[in-house]
Enzyme design. Structure first.
Site: not given
Ligand SMILES: Nc1ncnc2c1ncn2[C@@H]1O[C@H](COP(=O)(O)OP(=O)(O)O)[C@@H](O)[C@H]1O
Ligand SMILES: [Mg+2]
Lengths: 291, 391
Positions: B109, B197
Site C-alpha cells: 500500500y 491511494e
C-alpha cells in the site's frame, strides 16, 4: 483586559478598497477599531474611508505603526498577502478570505511562523474584544463585555454562543473565530493559555466541529494546563462519514475526526461538554455559579 | 473533487509514476479493440466508479482473450455495483478500464494525504497491500510507515529510505521504489491533491514497481488553477441535488431523516442537525444558505429540501448578523410565494431586529409558517411538526 487585541490596537486592511474590504472596514471603524490605513497595490497615495492607502504592507507599517492586518484579498492571492504581512513585520494577520488553496496556506503559515507572525483563519469571522476592537466580519453588537472567552471554528455558531451567553446576563472578553479550513493559524491550544492568563476571563467556551484533531489536542492541553472552567460544543454529531459539511476541513475521513471522539476526549479532560447547542449559555452560567 | 482510476493513471503516466498499460472503454466492442491493441494473453476489466472495494464486489475481472474482455465488459457496463464504499444503493457502471494483466509478486500500500496536525503532506506505506488502510490502522498500526514531508525541502532520499527499509525491501528494490515515491510526491504537490491511494502497489516478477490501483482526490479550492483536472469531474458520480445546490453557491448534503434544515453558516447548520436529533427527530439534510439568506437563496433552499420526499417539516434557523432579521423574514415570505411549500415551516430568526422579524411573520398570517423563539424551541417544534404532533 482581553487577549491579542484591544482598544488601542492599530490595524491595517489588505484588500482595503475592494467591495468586501470597504464594507467591513467601515463596520469595524464604526465599532471603534483603530483602522489606520489600508493596502491596495497600485492605489498607494489615495485616501479611502478617510484613511491612507499604501502600495505595500511595509509602507503602511512604517507610516502608521500598525501591528495587525485584516486580510480580504481573493483566494488566489491570499497566501501572497499573508507572506507580505509577515515580511513587513506585522504581529498578527487576521485572514477572512474563504476558499484559499490548502497548499498555499501551508507555505504561508510556515513562513509566518518563521517570521514570528501569528495568524487567525483563513475562512473565519475574525477576532473581537467586546466593546473595544472588532477585526473581522462579525456583527459587533452581539458581543457584550463580560467574563467569557470564546474560541470557535464556525462563524454563525460564534454569534449563537455569544448571544446565549449575553442572554444569561454574562458577556465576552474576546471571541476568536479560528476558521474551518484544514490548515488554520492560531487554534485552541495556542489561545487557551492566553485566556487562562487573562485576569478578566473567568470561563472559556470552545466550539469545535468534525474533522482533524485540534479538539483532541486541546483536550490534552486542558487536562495539563487550564484551571478555568471550559464549556464545549462539537458540531456534527449527526454528520455522515466521508462528506464535507460546508467547511473545507469539516469531514470525517477514514473514520477519524468524529464529534463523538472529540466530545469524549474533552469530557475526559474535565470539560463541560454540551450535547445540545442550545445549552451553551446555560452551562456557562451554571459553571460560573450564576445559576 | 475525486476522479476515476483511469484518469488518475493518466496523470501518473505524465509524471513517470509507472502504471500498467490500459485504456477506458464505453462499450463491449471498444473494450475488445483495446485488448487487441494492448496485446499479451491476460487482461483485466475494471469497473470505473468513485469507490474502492470493486475487486470483492465483482467489479474487477480477469480475461484470457479479447472476446472474453468484450463479454465481461458488456456484463459490467450498466450494472449497479455495490461495494462496502458505495453504500447499499450502489453505483451504476458507465465505463470500464481495460488494462494488461500484471505479474503480481507482492502487493503493498502506498498513499499520501495532508496530515492536519503537522500541517504537511504525509506519505504512508504498508506491506498489507489490498487491505483497507483504515483496517490496518485499527488492527496493526505498527505496519504503517509514515513520513511527513516538509514541502520547503521537498522529497529527499531519506524519506524514501525510511519507507523502503520499513517495508523490508531488498537492496536492488530500494532505488526503483524511491524513484516511484518521489514521482508520486511530485504529482501530489503539483496537482494540489488532498489524497492519493495506491492499493495495491505491486512488485512484478521482474522487480518493477507498478501502481495497480489509483485513487486521487483534489483540493476544491485549488481547482481554479487546474482546468485539466476540473474537466475530469464526473457529475454522474455526484448527488444531483448537491450539485444543483453548488450551482447556486449553496452547500447541501442529503441525509436520511424527515426534518428539513435551512441554516446560515456551516457550523450552525451542523449544530441544527444535531439539535434536531437531540430533540428526538432525524435531520433530512445539511444546508448552508450562506450569510445573506436573500429571498432567492431561501426560495432555492426550499426547492432543494423539498426534492426529498421524506421531508415532513422544515426548520429555518437563521442567525441574522449584518443582514438584519426583518429583511430575512421578508425574504422568507417572498420565497414561500415563489415555491409551493406544503409542509410546516418552523422559523427561528435571532440576532439583529429579531423582534421586528417575529412581528412580520406573525402579521403575514400564513398557516404553515410557525415562528419559534429560540434554537431549542425551533427544534422542538420542527420535530413535533414532522411527527404530525403540532396543533
Ligand atoms: N492489471 C491488473 N493485473 C492483475 N491483477 C489486477 C490488475 N488490476 C487489479 N488486479 C487485481 O484486482 C484487485 C482489485 O483491484 P483494485 O484496482 O485494487 O480495485 P478495488 O480496490 O476497487 O478492489 C487487486 O488487488 C489485484 O489483485
Ligand atoms: Mg484497490
Amino acid at each position: 483586559m482581553s487577549i491579542l487585541v484591544h482598544k488601542d490596537t492599530k490595524v491595517i486592511v489588505q484588500g482595503f478598497t475592494g467591495k468586501e474590504g470597504t464594507f467591513h472596514s467601515q463596520q469595524c471603524i464604526d465599532y471603534g477599531t483603530k483602522i489606520v490605513g489600508g493596502v491596495t497595490p497600485g492605489k498607494g497615495g489615495q485616501t479611502h474611508l478617510d484613511r491612507p492607502v499604501f502600495n505595500t504592507v511595509k509602507e503602511a507599517v512604517d507610516a502608521t505603526g500598525a501591528t495587525v492586518s485584516m486580510i480580504f484579498v481573493p483566494p488566489a492571492f491570499t497566501a501572497d498577502a499573508v507572506m507580505e504581512a509577515a515580511d513587513a513585520g506585522i504581529d498578527l494577520a487576521v485572514i477572512i478570505t474563504e476558499g484559499a488553496p490548502v497548499k498555499d496556506m501551508m507555505y504561508a503559515k510556515m513562513y509566518a511562523t518563521k517570521k514570528g507572525m501569528k495568524t487567525i483563519g483563513p475562512n473565519c469571522p475574525g477576532i473581537i474584544t467586546a466593546e473595544e476592537c472588532k477585526i473581522g466580519i462579525m456583527p459587533g453588537f452581539i458581543f457584550k463585555k463580560g467574563p467569557v472567552g470564546l474560541i470557535s471554528k464556525s462563524g454563525t455558531l460564534t454569534y449563537e454562543a455569544s448571544n446565549q451567553v449575553v442572554k444569561e446576563g454574562l458577556g465576552i472578553t474576546t471571541a476568536v473565530g479560528i476558521g474551518g479550513d484544514p490548515i488554520i493559524g492560531l487554534s485552541y491550544k495556542q489561545l487557551l493559555p492566553l485566556f487562562e492568563a487573562d485576569p478578566e476571563t473567568e470561563a472559556i467556551v470552545m466550539i469545535g466541529e468534525i474533522g482533524g484533531t485540534l479538539e483532541i489536542e486541546a483536550a490534552e492541553f486542558i487536562k495539563q494546563n487550564i484551571t478555568k472552567p471550559v464549556v464545549a460544543f462539537i458540531a456534527g454529531q449527526t454528520a455522515p462519514k466521508g462528506k464535507r459539511m460546508g467547511h473545507a476541513g469539516a469531514i470525517i475521513s477514514g473514520g477519524q475526526g468524529t464529534a463523538q471522539e472529540k466530545m469524549e476526549a474533552l469530557r475526559n479532560a474535565g470539560v463541560h461538554v454540551v450535547e445540545s447547542p442550545a445549552d451553551i449559555g446555560k452551562t456557562v452560567a451554571h459553571v460560573l455559579g450564576k445559576k | 473533487m475525486n476522479i476515476h482510476e483511469y484518469q488518475a493513471k493518466e496523470i501518473f503516466r505524465e509524471y513517470g509514476v509507472p502504471v500498467p498499460r490500459g485504456e477506458v472503454a464505453f462499450s463491449g466492442p471498444e473494450a475488445k479493440e483495446i485488448a487487441q491493441k494492448l496485446g499479451g494473453d491476460l487482461w483485466v476489466v475494471k469497473a470505473q466508479i468513485h469507490a474502492g472495494g470493486r475487486g470483492k464486489a465483482g467489479g474487477v475481472k480477469l480475461a484470457k482473450s479479447p472476446e472474453e474482455v468484450e463479454k465481461i465488459a458488456e456484463e459490467m457496463l450498466g450494472m449497479t455495483l455495490v461495494t462496502h464504499q458505495t453504500g447499499p444503493e450502489g453505483k451504476k457502471v458507465e465505463k470500464v478500464y481495460i488494462e494488461e494483466g500484471a505479474d503480481i509478486q507482492k502487493e503493498y500500500y502506498l498513499g499520501m494525504v495532508l496530515d492536519r496536525s503537522s500541517e504537511m503532506p504525509v506519505m504512508m506505506a504498508s506491506t498489507e497491500g489490498g487491505m483497507e488502510i483504515e483496517e490496518v490502522a485499527a488492527k496493526n498500526p505498527e505496519k504503517i510507515i509514515k513520513v511527513a514531508i516538509d514541502p520547503t525541502i521537498g522529497f529527499q532520499g531519506f524519506h524514501g529510505r525510511k519507507l523502503a527499509f520499513g517495508l523490508g525491501l531488498s537492496k536492488e528494490e530500494i532505488r526503483p521504489f524511491i524513484q516511484f515515491a518521489e514521482a508520486l510526491y511530485k504529482v501530489y504537490m503539483d496537482k494540489d491533491a488532498n489524497l492519493i491511494e495506491i492499493n495495491p502497489l505491486i512488485k512484478t516478477g521482474d522487480g518493477k514497481f507498478l501502481a495497480l490501483d489509483a485513487k486521487m482526490g483534489f483540493d476544491d479550492n485549488a481547482l481554479f488553477r487546474h482546468p485539466d483536472i476540473h474537466e475530469m469531474r464526473d457529475l454522474s458520480e455526484e448527488d444531483p441535488v448537491e450539485h444543483e445546490a453548488e450551482k447556486y453557491g449553496l452547500s447541501y448534503v442529503n441525509l436520511d431523516g424527515n426534518v428539513g434544515c435551512m441554516v446560515n453558516g456551516a457550523g450552525l447548520a451542523m449544530a441544527t442537525m444535531d439539535i434536531i436529533k437531540y430533540e428526538g427527530g432525524e435531520p433530512a439534510n445539511f444546508l448552508d444558505v450562506g450569510g445573506g439568506a436573500s429571498a432567492e437563496t431561501v426560495a432555492k433552499g426550499f426547492e432543494l429540501i423539498l426534492q426529498d420526499e421524506n421531508v415532513k417539516s422544515i426548520f429555518v434557523n437563521i442567525f441574522g448578523g449584518i443582514v438584519r432579521c426583518d429583511r430575512i423574514a421578508n425574504g422568507i415570505l417572498q420565497a414561500t410565494k415563489q415555491v409551493e411549500v406544503n409542509v410546516p415551516v418552523v422559523v427561528r430568526l435571532d440576532g439583529t431586529n429579531a423582534e421586528e422579524a417575529a412581528e412580520i411573520l406573525k402579521n403575514a398570517n400564513i398557516p404553515n409558517i410557525i415562528p419559534a423563539t429560540d434554537l431549542a424551541d425551533g427544534a422542538k417544534k420542527a420535530v413535533a411538526a414532522a411527527k404530525g404532533e403540532l396543533q
